[in-house]
Design a protein around this motif. Structure first.
Motif, PDB file in Angstrom:
ATOM      1  N   SER A  56     105.370  41.465  53.469  1.00  0.00           N
ATOM      2  CA  SER A  56     105.704  42.181  53.726  1.00  0.00           C
ATOM      3  C   SER A  56     106.625  42.973  54.135  1.00  0.00           C
ATOM      4  CB  SER A  56     105.696  41.315  53.663  1.00  0.00           C
ATOM      5  OG  SER A  56     105.675  40.358  53.907  1.00  0.00           O
ATOM      6  N   LEU A  57     107.202  44.234  53.802  1.00  0.00           N
ATOM      7  CA  LEU A  57     108.008  43.973  54.789  1.00  0.00           C
ATOM      8  C   LEU A  57     108.773  44.946  55.500  1.00  0.00           C
ATOM      9  CD1 LEU A  57     107.567  41.454  54.726  1.00  0.00           C
ATOM     10  CD2 LEU A  57     107.247  42.480  52.982  1.00  0.00           C
ATOM     11  N   ALA A  58     109.516  44.624  56.334  1.00  0.00           N
ATOM     12  CA  ALA A  58     110.073  45.453  57.297  1.00  0.00           C
ATOM     13  C   ALA A  58     111.017  46.396  56.720  1.00  0.00           C
ATOM     14  CB  ALA A  58     110.857  44.602  58.154  1.00  0.00           C
ATOM     15  N   LEU A  59     111.169  47.503  57.289  1.00  0.00           N
ATOM     16  CA  LEU A  59     112.012  48.411  56.637  1.00  0.00           C
ATOM     17  C   LEU A  59     113.344  48.570  57.155  1.00  0.00           C
ATOM     18  CD1 LEU A  59     110.224  51.162  55.550  1.00  0.00           C
ATOM     19  CD2 LEU A  59     110.169  48.821  55.335  1.00  0.00           C
ATOM     20  N   VAL A  60     113.719  47.905  58.081  1.00  0.00           N
ATOM     21  CA  VAL A  60     115.028  48.224  58.516  1.00  0.00           C
ATOM     22  C   VAL A  60     116.031  47.324  57.970  1.00  0.00           C
ATOM     23  CG1 VAL A  60     114.313  49.155  60.571  1.00  0.00           C
ATOM     24  CG2 VAL A  60     114.763  46.806  60.352  1.00  0.00           C
ATOM     25  N   GLY A  61     115.860  46.483  57.310  1.00  0.00           N
ATOM     26  CA  GLY A  61     116.919  45.632  56.994  1.00  0.00           C
ATOM     27  C   GLY A  61     117.461  45.835  55.692  1.00  0.00           C
ATOM     28  N   VAL A  62     116.970  45.432  55.285  1.00  0.00           N
ATOM     29  CA  VAL A  62     117.782  45.522  54.150  1.00  0.00           C
ATOM     30  C   VAL A  62     118.302  46.853  54.065  1.00  0.00           C
ATOM     31  CG1 VAL A  62     117.445  44.332  52.084  1.00  0.00           C
ATOM     32  CG2 VAL A  62     116.007  43.938  53.817  1.00  0.00           C
ATOM     33  N   TRP A 280     104.157  46.500  55.038  1.00  0.00           N
ATOM     34  CA  TRP A 280     105.491  47.106  54.945  1.00  0.00           C
ATOM     35  C   TRP A 280     105.530  48.456  55.656  1.00  0.00           C
ATOM     36  CZ3 TRP A 280     105.663  51.877  52.736  1.00  0.00           C
ATOM     37  CH2 TRP A 280     104.649  52.223  51.848  1.00  0.00           C
ATOM     38  N   LEU A 281     104.395  49.183  55.635  1.00  0.00           N
ATOM     39  CA  LEU A 281     104.355  50.476  56.298  1.00  0.00           C
ATOM     40  C   LEU A 281     104.339  50.302  57.821  1.00  0.00           C
ATOM     41  CD1 LEU A 281     104.213  53.513  56.132  1.00  0.00           C
ATOM     42  CD2 LEU A 281     101.723  53.338  55.847  1.00  0.00           C
ATOM     43  N   ILE A 282     103.624  49.287  58.288  1.00  0.00           N
ATOM     44  CA  ILE A 282     103.627  48.983  59.725  1.00  0.00           C
ATOM     45  C   ILE A 282     105.048  48.710  60.191  1.00  0.00           C
ATOM     46  CG2 ILE A 282     102.928  47.279  61.456  1.00  0.00           C
ATOM     47  CD1 ILE A 282     100.286  47.009  59.940  1.00  0.00           C
ATOM     48  N   LEU A 283     105.783  47.944  59.416  1.00  0.00           N
ATOM     49  CA  LEU A 283     107.150  47.607  59.794  1.00  0.00           C
ATOM     50  C   LEU A 283     108.055  48.825  59.775  1.00  0.00           C
ATOM     51  CD1 LEU A 283     107.618  44.135  58.140  1.00  0.00           C
ATOM     52  CD2 LEU A 283     107.573  44.686  60.553  1.00  0.00           C
ATOM     53  N   THR A 287     109.923  50.035  63.153  1.00  0.00           N
ATOM     54  CA  THR A 287     111.372  50.095  63.296  1.00  0.00           C
ATOM     55  C   THR A 287     111.823  51.446  63.833  1.00  0.00           C
ATOM     56  OG1 THR A 287     113.471  49.639  62.184  1.00  0.00           O
ATOM     57  CG2 THR A 287     111.877  50.945  60.975  1.00  0.00           C
ATOM     58  N   LEU A 288     111.041  52.499  63.568  1.00  0.00           N
ATOM     59  CA  LEU A 288     111.363  53.821  64.091  1.00  0.00           C
ATOM     60  C   LEU A 288     110.950  53.981  65.554  1.00  0.00           C
ATOM     61  CD1 LEU A 288     110.211  55.938  61.008  1.00  0.00           C
ATOM     62  CD2 LEU A 288     112.561  55.406  61.679  1.00  0.00           C
ATOM     63  N   LEU A 289     110.080  53.090  66.016  1.00  0.00           N
ATOM     64  CA  LEU A 289     109.549  53.200  67.368  1.00  0.00           C
ATOM     65  C   LEU A 289     110.198  52.254  68.376  1.00  0.00           C
ATOM     66  CD1 LEU A 289     105.755  53.505  66.487  1.00  0.00           C
ATOM     67  CD2 LEU A 289     107.253  55.323  67.327  1.00  0.00           C
ATOM     68  N   LEU A 290     110.884  51.230  67.894  1.00  0.00           N
ATOM     69  CA  LEU A 290     111.518  50.287  68.821  1.00  0.00           C
ATOM     70  C   LEU A 290     112.602  50.989  69.650  1.00  0.00           C
ATOM     71  CD1 LEU A 290     111.908  47.096  66.602  1.00  0.00           C
ATOM     72  CD2 LEU A 290     110.432  47.362  68.606  1.00  0.00           C
ATOM     73  N   PRO A 291     112.734  50.630  70.910  1.00  0.00           N
ATOM     74  CA  PRO A 291     113.777  51.234  71.751  1.00  0.00           C
ATOM     75  C   PRO A 291     115.166  50.978  71.184  1.00  0.00           C
ATOM     76  CG  PRO A 291     112.180  50.046  73.086  1.00  0.00           C
ATOM     77  CD  PRO A 291     111.907  49.668  71.663  1.00  0.00           C
ATOM     78  N   LYS A 292     116.082  51.855  71.503  1.00  0.00           N
ATOM     79  CA  LYS A 292     117.454  51.678  71.043  1.00  0.00           C
ATOM     80  C   LYS A 292     118.097  50.521  71.804  1.00  0.00           C
ATOM     81  CE  LYS A 292     118.093  56.547  69.845  1.00  0.00           C
ATOM     82  NZ  LYS A 292     118.018  56.267  68.411  1.00  0.00           N
ATOM     83  N   GLY A 293     119.147  49.976  71.219  1.00  0.00           N
ATOM     84  CA  GLY A 293     119.877  48.906  71.879  1.00  0.00           C
ATOM     85  C   GLY A 293     119.348  47.522  71.591  1.00  0.00           C
ATOM     86  N   GLU A 417     102.903  60.591  57.043  1.00  0.00           N
ATOM     87  CA  GLU A 417     104.295  60.281  56.721  1.00  0.00           C
ATOM     88  C   GLU A 417     104.819  59.348  57.792  1.00  0.00           C
ATOM     89  OE1 GLU A 417     105.664  61.225  54.001  1.00  0.00           O
ATOM     90  OE2 GLU A 417     104.023  62.512  53.376  1.00  0.00           O
ATOM     91  N   ASP A 418     105.949  58.692  57.550  1.00  0.00           N
ATOM     92  CA  ASP A 418     106.531  57.782  58.508  1.00  0.00           C
ATOM     93  C   ASP A 418     107.022  58.517  59.744  1.00  0.00           C
ATOM     94  OD1 ASP A 418     105.988  55.867  56.690  1.00  0.00           O
ATOM     95  OD2 ASP A 418     108.015  55.812  55.886  1.00  0.00           O
TER      96      ASP A 418
END
Length: 418
Positions: A56-62, A280-283, A287-293, A417-418
């Protein structure tokens, strides 16, 4: 939900196994057991109950038909035909899956160890041991279908992304668009973040504009775990992984899987149970919900229902995982006791702080478990370690209870939507 994600060579990788578990999240312990995604290799979606399937997968990386790899011979035709809504739909057997993979692999011997065709409860899968004369390696291919849900499928956002940030346990990871609009990610990394046993995990994840999801994984041992390393590297190069995943034969088989729009009604005549949310959608939502930093060290997911990030705020790695399940209202009484909170909109919230469930030295697990009135259950947990069964890397998880609560209660989980 499967225990210890990816511990069973591909069932959890390709994770559609979530369907097997259905609604069995009955305790934080069960959730914890549900899955420690293994490394950056997020399998597809293989991942996708969506396709039935897994990873699955996460959306912030790549990611028309491509030629069969290495001059492979045409794959066998469908073994049977099943009626579906008045139309006839080809079905492919477990033997068809094995035959197809053998035809697409380079010279060598392949011995299947786990196989499913298109007519089974879980998505199509073929996994086994391949030996090209240089030592045995494990190779798996999982297939799925990503529903469009009324809109267009964008392969570049649906395909497994490479990890975000400079720190990653992968040696390489690339995502590219193919001429037909498909997106493919090819990665080379390790089964374990600490590279123990030098067990390498390589793979490719492909999504087409039509929603075909193909996930290929391989290891330089006869199994994903429990077998000694038998060769320096897995048997297929990055180029061959790409060609194998992009082979048109897999798309032909995936076409035999029902799409979201064909999901049948329940025997009672009521609408079928809501589909599990794709990993992949969960990820992408997480990634949009994780705190900054927080630095994203790595990420992963099952095909449906589960995703995770390992994050680091400069004080050590911390695993953050999310489980999402629809239609859980009927077991609310078992999940939320007298100590649970009920919000004004009817959402139930339970909080737990205690030791980890997998025996890691000094590991603690903080969990916020929520259930909305429509039956959607979102459970977010954080640990003071990168993995649940290894020693703690910090005093407390990187996210506070309030931050976990904000993630679990976010309206993003119910947004189209995301």
């Amino acid at each position: 939900m499967p225990v210890d994600q990816y511990s069973d060579p591909f069932e959890e990788q390709l994770a559609v196994a979530l369907r097997e578990a259905g609604g069995a999240f009955d305790s934080p312990a069960a959730l914890a057991a549900a899955g420690r995604a293994r490394g950056d290799r997020m399998r597809l979606r293989r991942r996708t109950a969506i396709a039935g399937g897994a990873a699955s997968l996460a959306l912030v990386g790549v990611g028309g038909a491509l030629l069969a790899p290495w001059g492979g011979r045409p794959a066998a035709g469908p073994s049977s035909v099943a009626a579906s809504g008045g139309a006839k739909q080809a079905a492919f057997s477990a033997d068809d899956m094995v035959r197809t993979l053998r035809q697409l692999l380079p010279e060598g011997e392949f011995r299947s160890t786990k196989v499913r065709g298109t007519g089974e409860k879980l998505p199509p899968l073929v996994a086994g041991v391949f030996d090209d004369g240089k030592g045995e390696g494990s190779v798996s291919v999982g297939l799925g279908r990503i529903p469009a849900n009324g809109g267009e499928i964008t392969p570049s956002t649906a395909v497994m992304p490479c990890p975000d940030g400079e720190q990653t346990s992968l040696d390489s990871c690339t995502t590219e668009l193919l001429s037909d609009g498909s997106a493919i990610t090819v990665y080379q990394g390790y089964e374990y973040p600490d590279h123990r046993e030098n067990l390498k995990s390589w793979g490719a994840d492909l999504v087409t504009p039509a929603g075909h999801h193909v996930s290929v994984s391989e290891w330089n041992a006869a199994a994903e775990k429990g077998k000694p390393v038998t060769r320096p590297e897995p048997p297929l190069t990055a180029g061959r992984l790409k060609t194998l995943a992009a082979a048109s034969e897999w798309r032909r088989i995936a076409d035999a899987l029902p799409g979201e729009e064909k999901r049948p009604a329940s025997p009672s005549g009521s609408p079928a149970r809501p589909a599990e949310m794709a990993g992949w959608l969960i990820l992408r939502k997480l990634t949009l919900l994780l705190p900054k930093g927080l630095e994203r060290v790595r990420n992963g997911s099952q095909e449906t229902g589960y995703g995770y990030f390992v994050v680091d705020d400069g004080k050590g790695a911390s695993l953050v995982q999310v489980n999402v399940q629809p239609n859980m209202s009927d077991v609310a009484g078992q999940l939320y006791g007298s100590g649970a909170e009920t919000l004004a909109d009817g959402t139930r919230v339970a909080v737990k702080q205690g030791p980890g469930e997998k025996g890691g030295a000094g590991v603690v697990m903080w969990t916020v478990d929520t259930l909305r009135k429509d039956g959607l259950r979102v459970v977010v947990s954080a640990f003071n370690a990168a993995e649940q069964d290894t020693a703690a890397t910090r005093a407390e998880p990187a996210l506070t209870i309030e931050q976990l609560r904000a993630v679990a209660l976010s309206p993003r989980w119910t947004a189209t939507e995301d």
